[in-house]
Scaffold this motif. Structure first.
Motif, PDB file in Angstrom:
ATOM      1  N   ASP A 220       0.859  -1.180   0.000  1.00  0.00           N
ATOM      2  CA  ASP A 220       0.000   0.000   0.000  1.00  0.00           C
ATOM      3  C   ASP A 220       0.903   1.240   0.000  1.00  0.00           C
ATOM      4  O   ASP A 220       1.613   1.501   0.980  1.00  0.00           O
ATOM      5  CB  ASP A 220      -0.901  -0.011   1.232  1.00  0.00           C
ATOM      6  CG  ASP A 220      -1.908   1.128   1.246  1.00  0.00           C
ATOM      7  OD1 ASP A 220      -1.740   2.082   0.441  1.00  0.00           O
ATOM      8  OD2 ASP A 220      -2.856   1.074   2.046  1.00  0.00           O
ATOM      9  N   LEU A 221       0.902   1.980  -1.104  1.00  0.00           N
ATOM     10  CA  LEU A 221       1.799   3.126  -1.228  1.00  0.00           C
ATOM     11  C   LEU A 221       1.536   4.172  -0.155  1.00  0.00           C
ATOM     12  O   LEU A 221       2.457   4.884   0.262  1.00  0.00           O
ATOM     13  CB  LEU A 221       1.653   3.754  -2.618  1.00  0.00           C
ATOM     14  CG  LEU A 221       2.040   2.854  -3.801  1.00  0.00           C
ATOM     15  CD1 LEU A 221       1.752   3.566  -5.118  1.00  0.00           C
ATOM     16  CD2 LEU A 221       3.504   2.464  -3.718  1.00  0.00           C
ATOM     17  N   GLY A 222       0.291   4.267   0.275  1.00  0.00           N
ATOM     18  CA  GLY A 222      -0.032   5.265   1.290  1.00  0.00           C
ATOM     19  C   GLY A 222       0.618   4.999   2.635  1.00  0.00           C
ATOM     20  O   GLY A 222       0.731   5.907   3.463  1.00  0.00           O
ATOM     21  N   LEU A 223       1.042   3.754   2.862  1.00  0.00           N
ATOM     22  CA  LEU A 223       1.679   3.409   4.139  1.00  0.00           C
ATOM     23  C   LEU A 223       3.198   3.522   4.087  1.00  0.00           C
ATOM     24  O   LEU A 223       3.862   3.366   5.119  1.00  0.00           O
ATOM     25  CB  LEU A 223       1.297   1.979   4.541  1.00  0.00           C
ATOM     26  CG  LEU A 223      -0.205   1.708   4.713  1.00  0.00           C
ATOM     27  CD1 LEU A 223      -0.441   0.253   5.067  1.00  0.00           C
ATOM     28  CD2 LEU A 223      -0.795   2.626   5.792  1.00  0.00           C
ATOM     29  N   PRO A 226       8.131   8.595   2.770  1.00  0.00           N
ATOM     30  CA  PRO A 226       8.575   9.282   1.547  1.00  0.00           C
ATOM     31  C   PRO A 226       9.872   8.727   0.970  1.00  0.00           C
ATOM     32  O   PRO A 226      10.012   8.616  -0.247  1.00  0.00           O
ATOM     33  CB  PRO A 226       8.739  10.734   2.009  1.00  0.00           C
ATOM     34  CG  PRO A 226       7.805  10.875   3.167  1.00  0.00           C
ATOM     35  CD  PRO A 226       7.821   9.547   3.851  1.00  0.00           C
ATOM     36  N   ARG A 229       9.140   5.642  -1.043  1.00  0.00           N
ATOM     37  CA  ARG A 229       8.447   5.960  -2.291  1.00  0.00           C
ATOM     38  C   ARG A 229       9.408   6.561  -3.311  1.00  0.00           C
ATOM     39  O   ARG A 229       9.321   6.279  -4.510  1.00  0.00           O
ATOM     40  CB  ARG A 229       7.283   6.924  -2.008  1.00  0.00           C
ATOM     41  CG  ARG A 229       6.115   6.242  -1.299  1.00  0.00           C
ATOM     42  CD  ARG A 229       4.874   7.100  -1.294  1.00  0.00           C
ATOM     43  NE  ARG A 229       5.002   8.230  -0.388  1.00  0.00           N
ATOM     44  CZ  ARG A 229       4.816   9.497  -0.728  1.00  0.00           C
ATOM     45  NH1 ARG A 229       4.528   9.806  -1.980  1.00  0.00           N
ATOM     46  NH2 ARG A 229       4.925  10.456   0.159  1.00  0.00           N
ATOM     47  N   ASP A 264       3.154  10.550  -6.475  1.00  0.00           N
ATOM     48  CA  ASP A 264       1.953  11.345  -6.241  1.00  0.00           C
ATOM     49  C   ASP A 264       1.060  10.779  -5.148  1.00  0.00           C
ATOM     50  O   ASP A 264       0.126  11.450  -4.697  1.00  0.00           O
ATOM     51  CB  ASP A 264       1.134  11.461  -7.534  1.00  0.00           C
ATOM     52  CG  ASP A 264       1.856  12.279  -8.595  1.00  0.00           C
ATOM     53  OD1 ASP A 264       2.749  13.069  -8.216  1.00  0.00           O
ATOM     54  OD2 ASP A 264       1.545  12.115  -9.787  1.00  0.00           O
ATOM     55  N   SER A 265       1.314   9.541  -4.734  1.00  0.00           N
ATOM     56  CA  SER A 265       0.457   8.917  -3.724  1.00  0.00           C
ATOM     57  C   SER A 265       0.574   9.660  -2.393  1.00  0.00           C
ATOM     58  O   SER A 265       1.689   9.890  -1.910  1.00  0.00           O
ATOM     59  CB  SER A 265       0.849   7.450  -3.524  1.00  0.00           C
ATOM     60  OG  SER A 265       0.684   6.721  -4.714  1.00  0.00           O
ATOM     61  N   PRO A 266      -0.560  10.029  -1.814  1.00  0.00           N
ATOM     62  CA  PRO A 266      -0.488  10.683  -0.502  1.00  0.00           C
ATOM     63  C   PRO A 266      -0.029   9.698   0.563  1.00  0.00           C
ATOM     64  O   PRO A 266      -0.581   8.600   0.690  1.00  0.00           O
ATOM     65  CB  PRO A 266      -1.935  11.134  -0.257  1.00  0.00           C
ATOM     66  CG  PRO A 266      -2.763  10.217  -1.096  1.00  0.00           C
ATOM     67  CD  PRO A 266      -1.941   9.860  -2.294  1.00  0.00           C
ATOM     68  N   GLY A 267       0.993  10.044   1.275  1.00  0.00           N
ATOM     69  CA  GLY A 267       1.542   9.148   2.278  1.00  0.00           C
ATOM     70  C   GLY A 267       0.982   9.417   3.660  1.00  0.00           C
ATOM     71  O   GLY A 267       0.508  10.514   3.972  1.00  0.00           O
ATOM     72  N   ALA A 268       1.006   8.364   4.494  1.00  0.00           N
ATOM     73  CA  ALA A 268       0.543   8.521   5.875  1.00  0.00           C
ATOM     74  C   ALA A 268       1.489   9.406   6.670  1.00  0.00           C
ATOM     75  O   ALA A 268       1.091  10.091   7.610  1.00  0.00           O
ATOM     76  CB  ALA A 268       0.406   7.150   6.542  1.00  0.00           C
TER      77      ALA A 268
END
Length: 380
Positions: A220-223, A226, A229, A264-268
């Motif tokens: 899961d990219l959001g987890l 930076p 990613r 571009d994925s919003p990260g936690a």
């Protein structure tokens, strides 16, 4: 025998061995130091002398035997791999051609240029990987002359994202978890007409032994933090560069798009100011590279969109200014093109990104279009 052979026991000193560096020992009671000397006519064992030792009052001689470094023997897994090849091919090399028509192999593709031979069964259909999943394989691959050119005990990639050659993409999708198979591929599904410098020549067939070790869903990219990613995005961008150099522009564009999606994925975890700057730097690189691939594919509207996205992040990016200005001039939007190219010309002397003559030529095209338009309007 196919594969690397253990070297014979070397006789005498190794021809590439370096001479022993002289030692320096401080002499008590004096400021000078004395060097250990090695006689020019050294016998089987090289002698080094420390002359006039103040402690012993005599010559001290150290005998250093010659050392020879043997070539390492192939690891056990490589030996097993080559034994398996010998069972397939016999003791001769360069016999892949007969395997493309041999019985017992399954055709992965209809053209029979990618074939699979089962060595060990896997865990059933439930253990077959799906597109988009992440897999880890153990990999050994050779050319027809037996040269080992691919070896990775834990190669991880995501299916159908262009991370590896098509032979592995398609071959692994036909496997089950725990399965071991040989994959025989012609150059069309491997490294093509270009090969891979320096070890894989053009139009080379390859034979792989592949073990499917793991199957899992993509992270899961959001987890992801930076830094992770950024690292993943860089891998995708570099793969895109690989495809671009091979003129595989569609695959290149896909890799750049995947890289941008990761960035571009919003990260936690919110990025630090330094990470935010690095994220934007990688975004600009991916967007510019995507624009270059789109230009090769003549996707001109998409090129303009990519250039505009770059300029939103970095208004003074000369590559994006030049590409956008040149395309606008070719579309007849001369005023907008002149404005953009003028800005690029102002920046170019300090950037060394785009040659002056190319920018000047693009401006000349825009000016020429304007003059022609005015002339035709006057005549009518």
């Amino acid at each position: 025998m196919i594969g690397p052979q253990p070297s014979a026991q070397p006789q005498g000193p190794s021809p590439g061995a370096k001479a022993q560096e002289p030692l320096e020992v401080a002499k008590e009671g004096g400021g000078a130091s004395q060097r250990a000397k090695q006689p020019a006519s050294a016998g089987p064992a090289a002698a080094m002398e420390l002359e006039g030792s103040p402690c012993l009052g005599r010559v001290v001689r150290f005998l250093l035997p010659h050392t020879a470094i043997e070539a390492p023997l192939p690891q056990e897994e490589e030996q097993q791999f080559y034994r398996g090849l010998e069972r397939l091919l016999g003791p001769k090399q360069g016999c892949f051609g007969q395997l493309f028509a041999a019985a017992g192999w399954a055709d992965v593709t209809e053209d029979r240029f990618l074939r699979k031979l089962l060595v060990r069964e896997g865990q059933g259909e439930a253990g077959r990987p799906q597109p988009g999943q992440e897999v880890t394989v153990k990999l050994l691959g050779v050319l027809e002359d037996g040269s080992l050119v691919e070896k990775d005990p834990m190669l991880t990639f995501t299916l159908e994202q262009g991370d590896v050659i098509q032979a592995l993409e398609l071959g692994v999708q036909s496997m089950q978890l725990g399965e071991v198979s040989f994959l025989l591929t012609s150059f069309q599904y491997a490294y093509g007409h270009l090969g891979r410098d320096p070890d894989i020549p053009s139009d080379a067939s390859l034979l792989y032994e592949v073990t499917l070790l793991q199957i899992r869903d993509s992270p899961d990219l959001g987890l992801l933090p930076p830094s992770t990613r950024i690292s993943l995005s860089k891998q995708k961008r570099e793969r895109g560069n690989f495809h671009f150099e091979r003129e595989e522009y569609q695959w290149a564009m896909q890799s750049y798009q995947l890289a941008l999606g990761i960035l571009d994925s919003p990260g936690a975890v919110p990025p630090s100011p330094e990470e935010e700057e690095e994220l934007q730097e990688h975004q600009v690189k991916c967007l510019n590279n995507r624009a270059a691939a789109q230009l090769k594919l003549q996707l001109f509207e998409e090129v303009l969109a990519s250039c505009s996205a770059v300029l939103h992040i970095d208004p003074d990016n000369v590559k994006a200014l030049y590409r956008k200005g040149k395309l606008l001039s070719e579309r007849g939007e001369d005023q907008e093109a002149m404005k953009i190219l003028k800005r690029a010309l102002q920046l170019e002397p300090t950037t060394k990104v785009t040659p002056w003559k190319l920018l000047f030529g693009a401006v000349a095209v825009a000016l020429g279009s304007m003059v022609t338009s005015i002339f035709l309007t006057t005549r009518s």
